[in-house]
Design a protein around this motif. Sequence first.
Motif, PDB file in Angstrom:
ATOM      1  N   ALA A 267      17.552  -4.703  60.590  1.00  0.00           N
ATOM      2  CA  ALA A 267      16.914  -4.799  61.909  1.00  0.00           C
ATOM      3  C   ALA A 267      16.898  -3.440  62.594  1.00  0.00           C
ATOM      4  CB  ALA A 267      17.640  -5.826  62.772  1.00  0.00           C
ATOM      5  N   ASN A 268      17.995  -2.683  62.485  1.00  0.00           N
ATOM      6  CA  ASN A 268      18.034  -1.337  63.059  1.00  0.00           C
ATOM      7  C   ASN A 268      16.979  -0.451  62.411  1.00  0.00           C
ATOM      8  OD1 ASN A 268      20.127  -1.963  64.782  1.00  0.00           O
ATOM      9  ND2 ASN A 268      21.728  -1.093  63.481  1.00  0.00           N
ATOM     10  N   ALA A 269      16.863  -0.528  61.085  1.00  0.00           N
ATOM     11  CA  ALA A 269      15.890   0.296  60.374  1.00  0.00           C
ATOM     12  C   ALA A 269      14.465  -0.044  60.800  1.00  0.00           C
ATOM     13  CB  ALA A 269      16.059   0.109  58.864  1.00  0.00           C
ATOM     14  N   SER A 270      14.196  -1.330  61.011  1.00  0.00           N
ATOM     15  CA  SER A 270      12.844  -1.723  61.425  1.00  0.00           C
ATOM     16  C   SER A 270      12.515  -1.205  62.817  1.00  0.00           C
ATOM     17  CB  SER A 270      12.709  -3.245  61.378  1.00  0.00           C
ATOM     18  OG  SER A 270      13.517  -3.866  62.367  1.00  0.00           O
ATOM     19  N   ARG A 271      13.528  -1.005  63.647  1.00  0.00           N
ATOM     20  CA  ARG A 271      13.310  -0.460  64.989  1.00  0.00           C
ATOM     21  C   ARG A 271      13.384   1.058  65.010  1.00  0.00           C
ATOM     22  NH1 ARG A 271      17.076  -4.552  66.321  1.00  0.00           N
ATOM     23  NH2 ARG A 271      18.640  -2.964  66.757  1.00  0.00           N
ATOM     24  N   GLY A 272      13.725   1.651  63.868  1.00  0.00           N
ATOM     25  CA  GLY A 272      13.800   3.104  63.804  1.00  0.00           C
ATOM     26  C   GLY A 272      15.013   3.685  64.497  1.00  0.00           C
ATOM     27  N   VAL A 273      16.141   2.937  64.491  1.00  0.00           N
ATOM     28  CA  VAL A 273      17.350   3.416  65.162  1.00  0.00           C
ATOM     29  C   VAL A 273      18.544   3.324  64.224  1.00  0.00           C
ATOM     30  CG1 VAL A 273      16.504   2.760  67.445  1.00  0.00           C
ATOM     31  CG2 VAL A 273      17.884   1.139  66.126  1.00  0.00           C
ATOM     32  N   ILE A 274      19.610   4.013  64.587  1.00  0.00           N
ATOM     33  CA  ILE A 274      20.883   3.971  63.873  1.00  0.00           C
ATOM     34  C   ILE A 274      21.988   3.746  64.891  1.00  0.00           C
ATOM     35  CG2 ILE A 274      22.502   5.223  62.399  1.00  0.00           C
ATOM     36  CD1 ILE A 274      20.236   6.882  61.345  1.00  0.00           C
ATOM     37  N   ASN A 275      22.931   2.900  64.532  1.00  0.00           N
ATOM     38  CA  ASN A 275      24.091   2.652  65.388  1.00  0.00           C
ATOM     39  C   ASN A 275      25.230   3.575  64.970  1.00  0.00           C
ATOM     40  OD1 ASN A 275      26.361  -0.126  65.890  1.00  0.00           O
ATOM     41  ND2 ASN A 275      25.794   1.472  67.308  1.00  0.00           N
TER      42      ASN A 275
ATOM     43  N   THR B 116      23.424   4.044  70.194  1.00  0.00           N
ATOM     44  CA  THR B 116      22.283   3.804  69.322  1.00  0.00           C
ATOM     45  C   THR B 116      21.321   4.968  69.491  1.00  0.00           C
ATOM     46  OG1 THR B 116      22.527   1.409  69.559  1.00  0.00           O
ATOM     47  CG2 THR B 116      20.415   2.229  68.743  1.00  0.00           C
ATOM     48  N   VAL B 117      20.932   5.590  68.384  1.00  0.00           N
ATOM     49  CA  VAL B 117      20.083   6.784  68.432  1.00  0.00           C
ATOM     50  C   VAL B 117      18.843   6.579  67.576  1.00  0.00           C
ATOM     51  CG1 VAL B 117      22.109   8.253  68.787  1.00  0.00           C
ATOM     52  CG2 VAL B 117      21.234   7.899  66.471  1.00  0.00           C
ATOM     53  N   GLU B 118      17.804   7.357  67.860  1.00  0.00           N
ATOM     54  CA  GLU B 118      16.603   7.346  67.042  1.00  0.00           C
ATOM     55  C   GLU B 118      16.884   8.009  65.702  1.00  0.00           C
ATOM     56  OE1 GLU B 118      13.540   9.293  69.220  1.00  0.00           O
ATOM     57  OE2 GLU B 118      12.990   7.498  70.360  1.00  0.00           O
ATOM     58  N   ARG B 119      16.329   7.451  64.636  1.00  0.00           N
ATOM     59  CA  ARG B 119      16.575   7.995  63.307  1.00  0.00           C
ATOM     60  C   ARG B 119      16.017   9.399  63.152  1.00  0.00           C
ATOM     61  NH1 ARG B 119      18.269   4.608  59.227  1.00  0.00           N
ATOM     62  NH2 ARG B 119      18.607   2.467  59.920  1.00  0.00           N
ATOM     63  N   GLY B 120      14.845   9.649  63.655  1.00  0.00           N
ATOM     64  CA  GLY B 120      14.221  10.943  63.456  1.00  0.00           C
ATOM     65  C   GLY B 120      14.773  12.038  64.336  1.00  0.00           C
TER      66      GLY B 120
ATOM     67  N   VAL C 276      19.336   6.252  72.451  1.00  0.00           N
ATOM     68  CA  VAL C 276      18.529   5.169  72.991  1.00  0.00           C
ATOM     69  C   VAL C 276      19.344   4.309  73.945  1.00  0.00           C
ATOM     70  CG1 VAL C 276      17.192   3.106  72.395  1.00  0.00           C
ATOM     71  CG2 VAL C 276      17.061   5.143  70.944  1.00  0.00           C
ATOM     72  N   SER C 277      20.583   4.019  73.574  1.00  0.00           N
ATOM     73  CA  SER C 277      21.442   3.201  74.426  1.00  0.00           C
ATOM     74  C   SER C 277      22.899   3.539  74.154  1.00  0.00           C
ATOM     75  CB  SER C 277      21.193   1.704  74.188  1.00  0.00           C
ATOM     76  OG  SER C 277      21.548   1.350  72.864  1.00  0.00           O
TER      77      SER C 277
END
Length: 322
Positions: A239-247, A283-287, A292-293
């Motif tokens: 789910a994180n990958a589909s949103r383009g984020v990493i915890n 939570t951060v953006e992958r790129g 993000v939060s």
Amino acid sequence: MSLSSSRRRHRAALLALAAALTVAAPIAEARPGGGGSVGSRGSRTYTAPSATPTAPGGGMTMQRSQTAPSPGMNAPGMQAPGRRGGFMGGLLGAGLLGALLGAGFFGGLGGIASMIGLLLQVALVIGVVMLALRFFRRRNEPAAASYARTGPGTGGPMGGPDRGPMGGGMAPGGMSSGGVGAAPRAPQMRQVQIGPNDFQAFERLLGDIQDAYSREDRVTLSNLATPEMVGYFEEELRANASRGVINRITDVKLLQGDLAEAWGEDRTDYATVAMRYALKDVTVERGSGRVVSTNDPEATELWTFARQPGRGWVLSAIQQTK
């Protein structure tokens, strides 16, 4: 005032009240487990963990598990006797609310017309509910008869017939599961002593699992948790990958912890531990790596660990506190 104007006012009031009464769905925490109650605790899966000084209110009941509930056990989604809700509660609530606002199922005619509409609604609801009860009673009779002959269709925490928490194909105690028609066998319960080395293992697992989850290291997670828990973690990571984020989880530190329960079933030991811990959870953006939060810097949860002879402890459940 025209009838159409009255209807618009009633509709606006209804929408405003609905918005005021609507409770927003809780946002899942980013840490492992998603801030929910998931996993398996053997025969105690659907029993809330005991209260402790760290978790005075005890734990919440399990929301997701691959363990089949025992006969007569209230699993998630099963309604307790005497509780009003579901289809009937929704219809009654909608009808009564509409009548109070002058607009039931039959429109805002006001006064006596609204009262007549309310009575018709109640009669309609009673009729629908009676029909539904008859339908489900007939539908469940063959299933109940089949269940009485064969017992529950699935067994242990991994969802297979009497599988232990490590996912083995043998029933606890090394005995193969019974064939078709065999009655479910109650596990052999025993006491389990938890010592300092066990508590050190629990604290170490707390940090190692958070670290592996943050690095999305599925291999390490599979060595630290049951296949069931790894499956839940995998869902969250996808789910994180589909949103383009990493915890990103760092600086995990146990602040307080105590044992809620410890017991044994056949060849499997279980220990449920209440733990309050601090962490940095973002939570951060992958790129870009942009934050993000930022999530809560502290959490209190009940973690259940399982162990079989010759193996170390692994995580088998996470439950939230009340």
